[in-house]
Structures are given as C-alpha cells and as structure tokens.
Scaffold this motif. Sequence first.
Motif, mmCIF file in Angstrom:
data_model
loop_
_atom_site.group_PDB
_atom_site.id
_atom_site.type_symbol
_atom_site.label_atom_id
_atom_site.label_comp_id
_atom_site.label_asym_id
_atom_site.label_seq_id
_atom_site.Cartn_x
_atom_site.Cartn_y
_atom_site.Cartn_z
ATOM 1 N N LYS A 214 -9.141 -45.459 -11.757
ATOM 2 C CA LYS A 214 -9.243 -45.149 -10.334
ATOM 3 C C LYS A 214 -10.607 -44.535 -10.069
ATOM 4 O O LYS A 214 -11.087 -43.701 -10.827
ATOM 5 C CB LYS A 214 -8.136 -44.173 -9.929
ATOM 6 N N SER A 215 -11.241 -44.977 -8.995
ATOM 7 C CA SER A 215 -12.599 -44.536 -8.698
ATOM 8 C C SER A 215 -12.674 -43.021 -8.530
ATOM 9 O O SER A 215 -11.785 -42.394 -7.956
ATOM 10 C CB SER A 215 -13.108 -45.218 -7.427
ATOM 11 N N THR A 216 -13.759 -42.459 -9.033
ATOM 12 C CA THR A 216 -14.041 -41.035 -8.817
ATOM 13 C C THR A 216 -15.191 -40.854 -7.836
ATOM 14 O O THR A 216 -15.670 -39.740 -7.626
ATOM 15 C CB THR A 216 -14.404 -40.355 -10.151
ATOM 16 N N THR A 217 -15.635 -41.960 -7.231
ATOM 17 C CA THR A 217 -16.739 -41.924 -6.278
ATOM 18 C C THR A 217 -16.213 -41.729 -4.865
ATOM 19 O O THR A 217 -15.385 -42.506 -4.390
ATOM 20 C CB THR A 217 -17.554 -43.235 -6.348
ATOM 21 N N SER A 218 -16.673 -40.688 -4.197
ATOM 22 C CA SER A 218 -16.260 -40.423 -2.820
ATOM 23 C C SER A 218 -16.926 -41.431 -1.883
ATOM 24 O O SER A 218 -18.079 -41.829 -2.086
ATOM 25 C CB SER A 218 -16.669 -39.007 -2.425
ATOM 26 N N PRO A 219 -16.217 -41.900 -0.843
ATOM 27 C CA PRO A 219 -14.865 -41.542 -0.410
ATOM 28 C C PRO A 219 -13.777 -42.421 -1.007
ATOM 29 O O PRO A 219 -12.602 -42.280 -0.680
ATOM 30 C CB PRO A 219 -14.944 -41.747 1.100
ATOM 31 N N TYR A 220 -14.155 -43.352 -1.901
ATOM 32 C CA TYR A 220 -13.184 -44.294 -2.461
ATOM 33 C C TYR A 220 -12.143 -43.589 -3.320
ATOM 34 O O TYR A 220 -11.025 -44.067 -3.492
ATOM 35 C CB TYR A 220 -13.926 -45.381 -3.247
ATOM 36 N N SER A 221 -12.510 -42.426 -3.851
ATOM 37 C CA SER A 221 -11.596 -41.654 -4.682
ATOM 38 C C SER A 221 -10.418 -41.091 -3.890
ATOM 39 O O SER A 221 -9.395 -40.712 -4.479
ATOM 40 C CB SER A 221 -12.352 -40.512 -5.355
ATOM 41 N N LEU A 222 -10.548 -41.012 -2.563
ATOM 42 C CA LEU A 222 -9.437 -40.523 -1.740
ATOM 43 C C LEU A 222 -8.286 -41.520 -1.704
ATOM 44 O O LEU A 222 -7.141 -41.158 -1.437
ATOM 45 C CB LEU A 222 -9.910 -40.269 -0.307
ATOM 46 N N TYR A 223 -8.602 -42.786 -1.969
ATOM 47 C CA TYR A 223 -7.631 -43.872 -1.863
ATOM 48 C C TYR A 223 -7.413 -44.460 -3.248
ATOM 49 O O TYR A 223 -7.765 -43.856 -4.256
ATOM 50 C CB TYR A 223 -8.170 -44.935 -0.901
ATOM 51 N N TRP A 224 -6.816 -45.656 -3.299
ATOM 52 C CA TRP A 224 -6.740 -46.374 -4.561
ATOM 53 C C TRP A 224 -8.045 -47.154 -4.699
ATOM 54 O O TRP A 224 -8.114 -48.347 -4.434
ATOM 55 C CB TRP A 224 -5.506 -47.272 -4.600
ATOM 56 N N GLY A 225 -9.084 -46.441 -5.092
ATOM 57 C CA GLY A 225 -10.410 -47.028 -5.209
ATOM 58 C C GLY A 225 -10.661 -47.579 -6.599
ATOM 59 O O GLY A 225 -10.112 -47.098 -7.595
ATOM 60 N N VAL A 226 -11.530 -48.595 -6.670
ATOM 61 C CA VAL A 226 -11.847 -49.227 -7.946
ATOM 62 C C VAL A 226 -13.284 -49.738 -7.880
ATOM 63 O O VAL A 226 -13.794 -50.059 -6.795
ATOM 64 C CB VAL A 226 -10.866 -50.378 -8.245
#
Length: 364
Positions: A214-226
């Motif tokens: 799961k992404s740790t890059t904001s703002p994608y980390s707030l969601y199911w980011g990849v």
Amino acid sequence: MVHIVVPVAFLALASLVSGTPVDPKARTVTVPVSRKVGNLTAAELVVKEKARITSFGRLATTGSQAITNEDGRRIRAGTPYVPSSTSTDTGDSVSVTYGSGSFSGEEYIDQVTLAGLTVTDQSIGDAFTSSGFNGVDGIIGFGPVDLTEGTVQGQTTVPTFMDNLHSQGTIATEVLGVYFHPESGSDTDDTNGELTLGGTDSTKFTGTLSCFPKSTTSPYSLYWGVTVASVTYGSTTLATSVHAIVDTGTTLIYIPTSAYNSFLSATGGSTDPNTGLAIFSTQPTGTFTIKLGSVSYPLTPAQYLIPQAQYSVFGLDSRFFYAWINDGGSVASNINFIIGQKFLENYYSVYDTTNSRLCFATRA
C-alpha cells in the motif's frame, strides 16, 4: 427528521443481497452484491465522477472531508436506525461531506450485524439532515480508517466495521476480497459480485494473487494507493512510475492528463464534448495495460470499451465507440489516477489491512 444509519467508516462498496452462513473454522463470510450505476447518462456519470475526483483532492488538502462512493454501491441492512436498549448516545456530533452529498447528525454506539458477523460497540452516525442520498437508508464503509478523520466531534479517527471485526476476534485477518464481473447486455442492475470479509474466495479468481505494498506517498496513502510501474497502449508507453488509488466507488478508469492525451493520440480518439467520454470513429484494437511491479494487467478493447448493448442506457451514439478510460487531471497531488470499477470487473482484488497491501488476480 431524516434518520440514516451510517457506521462511521467510508468508501461503501455495494448493495447487500444476502449472506452465506459464517463458517467458524474459516472465519470468513461472503456477501453477494450488486453494482448499480443508477439512472445516469454517460454525461451525468462523468460529471458526477469528476466531482468525486475533486473531493479526493479536497480531502488530501484539508484532512477533514470523508469520501464515499455514490451511484448506489451500498450495503443494505435492515431499516432506518432506531435507537434501542443496546444503543448509547455519545452526544458527539457527526458531519460528513461527500463528492455530491452530505449529512450531519449525532453519534451512537451500538451493535451492528452484517451477514452473520456482529460487531459490538460500533460507531454509528444517526443523520438528522442529509442531501444527495436517493433510495438508500444508509451507508456502511470498508475504506481505510484514515478517511474517518475529523468526522466525529472530539475524535481523530473512528474504527471501521472491519477494524472492529478484527479487533473483537470475529475475523482472523483484516482482509476484504472483492469480486465483480462485467454487466451483461443492457442490464446494469445485476447481482454481479461479492465481498468476502476476513479472507478471499479462491473460486472467484484464477492463478495466484500478486500483492503490492500500500502506498506510503501522500495523498495516495490515505486511500488504497499503489505505485504503478507503467501504463501502456499497445507498444506506446503512456506513463511510468506514477501513483494511483484503487477505488470500487469509481466507475471509469481515470489516468493522468498527459497519459490520457497520449492514449487519444495512439488510438486516434478525442474527448466527446457531449458526454465527456473518449470517443472513436474507428474501433481501437490495441491492449491497454496497467503494470504493477513486474506484473502486467491487460485490458482488451472488449474490456475497456463500453459495450454497444449499453449505449441506450448511457445515451450514446451507435455510430461511434467509447472507452471507460478517462482524464484524471494534471495534478498528481490532487489524485489523478484512479483504478476503478471497469478494471476491477476483470481482476479480483484484495484489500489487506493486516499486511498493508493490495493483491490482484485474474477474475474467474
């Protein structure tokens, strides 16, 4: 007074049809769901989803706007909320703004049961006023807990239904498996999917699941980011090393503006001024591929083009071809890459909170 029972967790997924009995050994439960777009033309759908994308960006900026899907992907469970002997009124106010709606009310703590799985002490928002809700009594959400930030007075975040199932020992792992298959013909109201709470359903995918952090890059980390390694159309590279979110509440696949423009150039398409969709006078023949890590997830033209059987539903012109791929915007910090429903209808997806990862496999 309008009462809408809203367990305070967002990114609701689908309309509940029924649930299988809980297997205490497997500690999972499967819930059939239907994916409903509602009575929207293509133009209305695009406008609605662009508003949703703007809401993603607003949450990233303010950290206080919860986001849920619209278009009817909701769990239906019982009747409007009526406080009972199991209820506790905390007296704390609840206020949530969505892409195209909002509600405000008061928090209760109560028991919530879904398809045989019960959570005690679940936070519920009892809405006194609301807008933008049609044909539903409420919303239950399965998104990351960070999306509840700032929604309840005096609380930072609020444990989701899945959080509580796991912490209370009802499910062994906080894992949600999601399956959808494409709508057939002009029927957009099928029971065409299922949720598996606490694990996965191996009968709904082929091969092995490939998992990605799961992404740790904001703002994608707030969601199911990849992190997306690349996006291609045929032999043309549209984008490399970009971030995306995976979202069941978005119908189309939205890619960054530069990638979208390259897609139109490679396919000979343009943006239809009437619908906002990518439109083509000649049917594209290339494969559209999203690559995660070293694994490629291709969509054939039959998978990324709108079926002509659905043209009457969306108000489309039979002389042309239209794609589910659209322009997500030019600003990555506002979230401009969304892997939506039309990708997920072709690939089984797994949202693994316990191990902070997303997994995919070819849909069975």
